[in-house]
Design a protein around this motif. Structure first.
Motif, PDB file in Angstrom:
ATOM      1  N   ASP A 121      -9.101   5.445  -4.413  1.00  0.00           N
ATOM      2  CA  ASP A 121      -9.666   4.402  -5.285  1.00  0.00           C
ATOM      3  C   ASP A 121      -8.641   3.315  -5.577  1.00  0.00           C
ATOM      4  OD1 ASP A 121     -11.985   5.859  -5.337  1.00  0.00           O
ATOM      5  OD2 ASP A 121     -11.689   6.687  -7.344  1.00  0.00           O
ATOM      6  N   LEU A 122      -7.393   3.736  -5.816  1.00  0.00           N
ATOM      7  CA  LEU A 122      -6.337   2.776  -6.131  1.00  0.00           C
ATOM      8  C   LEU A 122      -6.048   1.894  -4.919  1.00  0.00           C
ATOM      9  CD1 LEU A 122      -4.398   1.976  -8.426  1.00  0.00           C
ATOM     10  CD2 LEU A 122      -2.697   3.490  -7.395  1.00  0.00           C
ATOM     11  N   GLU A 123      -6.038   2.481  -3.735  1.00  0.00           N
ATOM     12  CA  GLU A 123      -5.777   1.704  -2.519  1.00  0.00           C
ATOM     13  C   GLU A 123      -6.888   0.679  -2.284  1.00  0.00           C
ATOM     14  OE1 GLU A 123      -4.308   2.582   2.006  1.00  0.00           O
ATOM     15  OE2 GLU A 123      -5.995   3.763   1.250  1.00  0.00           O
ATOM     16  N   ASN A 124      -8.135   1.067  -2.536  1.00  0.00           N
ATOM     17  CA  ASN A 124      -9.252   0.131  -2.352  1.00  0.00           C
ATOM     18  C   ASN A 124      -9.166  -1.050  -3.312  1.00  0.00           C
ATOM     19  OD1 ASN A 124     -10.375   1.689  -0.320  1.00  0.00           O
ATOM     20  ND2 ASN A 124     -11.677   2.866  -1.715  1.00  0.00           N
ATOM     21  N   LEU A 125      -8.569  -0.837  -4.487  1.00  0.00           N
ATOM     22  CA  LEU A 125      -8.433  -1.911  -5.465  1.00  0.00           C
ATOM     23  C   LEU A 125      -7.219  -2.795  -5.195  1.00  0.00           C
ATOM     24  CD1 LEU A 125      -9.096   0.002  -8.813  1.00  0.00           C
ATOM     25  CD2 LEU A 125     -10.482  -1.874  -7.927  1.00  0.00           C
ATOM     26  N   ASP A 158      -3.856  -4.921  -4.178  1.00  0.00           N
ATOM     27  CA  ASP A 158      -3.229  -5.951  -3.370  1.00  0.00           C
ATOM     28  C   ASP A 158      -1.834  -6.149  -3.942  1.00  0.00           C
ATOM     29  OD1 ASP A 158      -3.415  -7.663  -5.607  1.00  0.00           O
ATOM     30  OD2 ASP A 158      -5.364  -8.415  -4.943  1.00  0.00           O
ATOM     31  N   GLU A 159      -1.120  -7.181  -3.478  1.00  0.00           N
ATOM     32  CA  GLU A 159       0.270  -7.361  -3.935  1.00  0.00           C
ATOM     33  C   GLU A 159       0.368  -7.630  -5.432  1.00  0.00           C
ATOM     34  OE1 GLU A 159      -1.384 -11.305  -2.619  1.00  0.00           O
ATOM     35  OE2 GLU A 159      -1.332  -9.265  -1.837  1.00  0.00           O
ATOM     36  N   VAL A 217      -4.611  -6.038 -11.159  1.00  0.00           N
ATOM     37  CA  VAL A 217      -5.846  -6.169 -10.380  1.00  0.00           C
ATOM     38  C   VAL A 217      -7.031  -5.834 -11.279  1.00  0.00           C
ATOM     39  CG1 VAL A 217      -7.155  -5.263  -8.423  1.00  0.00           C
ATOM     40  CG2 VAL A 217      -4.673  -5.565  -8.230  1.00  0.00           C
ATOM     41  N   GLU A 218      -8.063  -6.657 -11.210  1.00  0.00           N
ATOM     42  CA  GLU A 218      -9.252  -6.439 -12.036  1.00  0.00           C
ATOM     43  C   GLU A 218      -9.938  -5.118 -11.675  1.00  0.00           C
ATOM     44  OE1 GLU A 218     -10.322  -8.245 -14.499  1.00  0.00           O
ATOM     45  OE2 GLU A 218      -9.051 -10.037 -14.290  1.00  0.00           O
ATOM     46  N   LEU A 219     -10.372  -4.378 -12.695  1.00  0.00           N
ATOM     47  CA  LEU A 219     -11.070  -3.108 -12.490  1.00  0.00           C
ATOM     48  C   LEU A 219     -12.587  -3.278 -12.399  1.00  0.00           C
ATOM     49  CD1 LEU A 219      -9.048  -0.746 -14.843  1.00  0.00           C
ATOM     50  CD2 LEU A 219      -9.341  -0.464 -12.383  1.00  0.00           C
ATOM     51  N   GLY A 220     -13.063  -4.472 -12.678  1.00  0.00           N
ATOM     52  CA  GLY A 220     -14.493  -4.709 -12.589  1.00  0.00           C
ATOM     53  C   GLY A 220     -15.029  -5.363 -13.853  1.00  0.00           C
TER      54      GLY A 220
END
Length: 443
Positions: free
Chosen positions: A58-62, A64-65, A72-75
């Motif tokens: 899940d973390l990898e799908n979210l 980026d650098e 990174v936005e969680l939604g």
């Protein structure tokens, strides 16, 4: 509500891989040490290993650098997630705890985030979230706010520990009608004066010295008499056991939570009912989590079955009690035959993942040692015609990260209450022996 930053400990993720989505609009910080610790679990075949792998996916799908800087936005409706490196070990942590363990590095990261917010004068509170009581205490000693992960905690134990309702009826005639011959006595709840009966609720109806045991069927909206029945040589010894055996043999009820202290007969009744109903199912499956009492046993010789047998002995003990109570030799031989051909299987719970269980009477013992997510995983294995029974004592929990309000058995009882496939019964009287009951009460 003011925004907060929550720093998550490793055990929160191992408890619930979806935890990062449980904090609404607040931001989440994952210390880099947490990723190091998850790496040690990722190859495991148990629930911890699965949670570690799922979180990393899940973390990898979210990711980026920006995850190491801007976040990174969680939604929608949620905050951001950050992975935080420990740039400089805070002096207060270094001076308080000389050993730089993973717990202390996670704590140091939380302190670092707190100090950053203070320097920038953001006014955003920083909270360390951990299932580890000791780490929470250490954090508080440094002036940090620390709390348990409470997203899957129930509010109180009333839903479990409430006793059987005693309903005082208006006349002896109502009691007498329940015992009428040549008919199946049934009443609407309103006729008896039962206000808002729970789904599959059991009652004691009483008028003066007369009483009757009763059950509310939500599908028919009727109240019926409950008779004491035996199952495979086991006869109920008290009111709650009578109700439990009724629920266990009721085809309308597909999911049951049986709670109670040691010796109240939870597992014995469930197994006896399963054997009595075995023709309705393709298999009887008994499972329990592998939890030792006290010191680990260490290396055990033999094959796979030999290694797990010591952990499964309580289930075999219950099976032996049933065999001793059987008067018919063919029933005893039937049990042995079912064990031999796999129709009756006793297995560690870890072996259940990935299986689809159709037409199975499935008993999960010691369910108080399961997390809410583990309970959900088990129930979602159920195929058509399957009945699942969870048994356990919510006051006797062996997991350091669970308590009476956060364990899977309590969570199940609270969340499933009122559902038409579910019944919950709390057994209160010990029947194993006078000594066992005395120990449960006083020790």
């Amino acid at each position: 509500m003011a925004k907060k930053i929550f720093v998550l400990d490793t055990n929160v993720i191992l408890h619930n891989h979806h935890a990062m989505y449980a904090f609404e609009e607040n931001d989440i910080v994952i210390p880099i040490t947490v990723l190091e610790e998850l790496d040690k679990f990722k190859k495991g075949e148990n629930e911890l290993g699965w949670n570690a792998r799922q979180f990393m996916r899940d973390l990898e799908n979210l990711s980026d650098e920006n995850i190491f800087s801007k976040g990174v936005e969680l939604g929608e409706g949620r905050g951001k997630i950050f992975v935080k490196n420990l740039m400089e070990y805070p002096a207060i942590v270094l001076h308080s705890f000389f050993e730089q363990t993973p717990d202390h590095r996670i704590l140091a990261t939380a302190v670092q985030v707190k100090e950053e917010q203070e320097r920038e004068n953001t006014g955003i509170p920083v909270v360390l979230v951990s299932k580890d009581i000791n780490l929470r205490m250490k954090a508080k000693s440094l002036g940090m706010v620390a709390q348990d992960f409470e997203n899957d905690k129930i509010e109180n134990l009333d839903v479990i520990e409430d006793g059987v309702r005693v309903i005082m009826v208006d006349s002896a005639e109502i009691i007498n009608r329940f015992y009428a011959k040549h008919a199946t006595p049934q009443f609407s709840p309103e006729e008896i004066g039962i206000d808002r009966p729970e789904t599959h609720e059991y009652f004691i109806l009483r008028y003066d010295s007369s009483s009757v045991l009763a059950y509310y069927n939500p599908n028919l909206n009727k109240v019926f008499r409950v008779d004491k029945i035996s199952a495979y040589g086991i006869t109920p010894r008290n009111v709650e056991q009578t109700f439990a055996l009724h629920a266990l043999t009721n085809n309308d009820i597909k999911l049951i939570a049986l709670t109670g202290t040691a010796g109240t007969g939870k597992t014995l009744l469930a197994l006896a009912a399963a054997l009595a109903e075995h023709e309705e199912y393709d298999q009887i499956l008994l499972a329990r989590p592998i939890v030792t009492l006290g010191k680990e046993m260490g290396f055990l010789p033999g094959n796979e079955k030999d290694k797990i047998r010591p952990y499964m002995l309580p289930l075999f003990d219950n099976l032996q009690v049933i065999k001793q109570n059987l008067s018919k030799k063919n029933q005893k031989h039937n049990i042995d035959g079912m064990l031999a051909d796999g129709t009756l299987e006793i297995s560690p719970l870890a072996y259940i993942r990935g299986r689809s269980l159709s037409k199975v009477f499935f008993i999960i013992d010691e369910a108080q040692n399961l997390t809410p997510h583990e309970v959900k995983t088990i129930i979602t294995r159920a195929g058509e015609g399957t009945k699942i029974v969870f048994t356990g004592d919510i006051q006797q929990i062996d997991s350091p990260y669970l308590d009476s309000l956060s364990n899977g058995l309590s969570y199940l009882s609270a969340k499933m209450k009122g559902q038409k496939l579910f019944a919950s019964i709390n057994l209160v009287k010990g029947e194993r022996s006078e000594l066992s009951e005395l120990a449960s009460a006083l020790l």
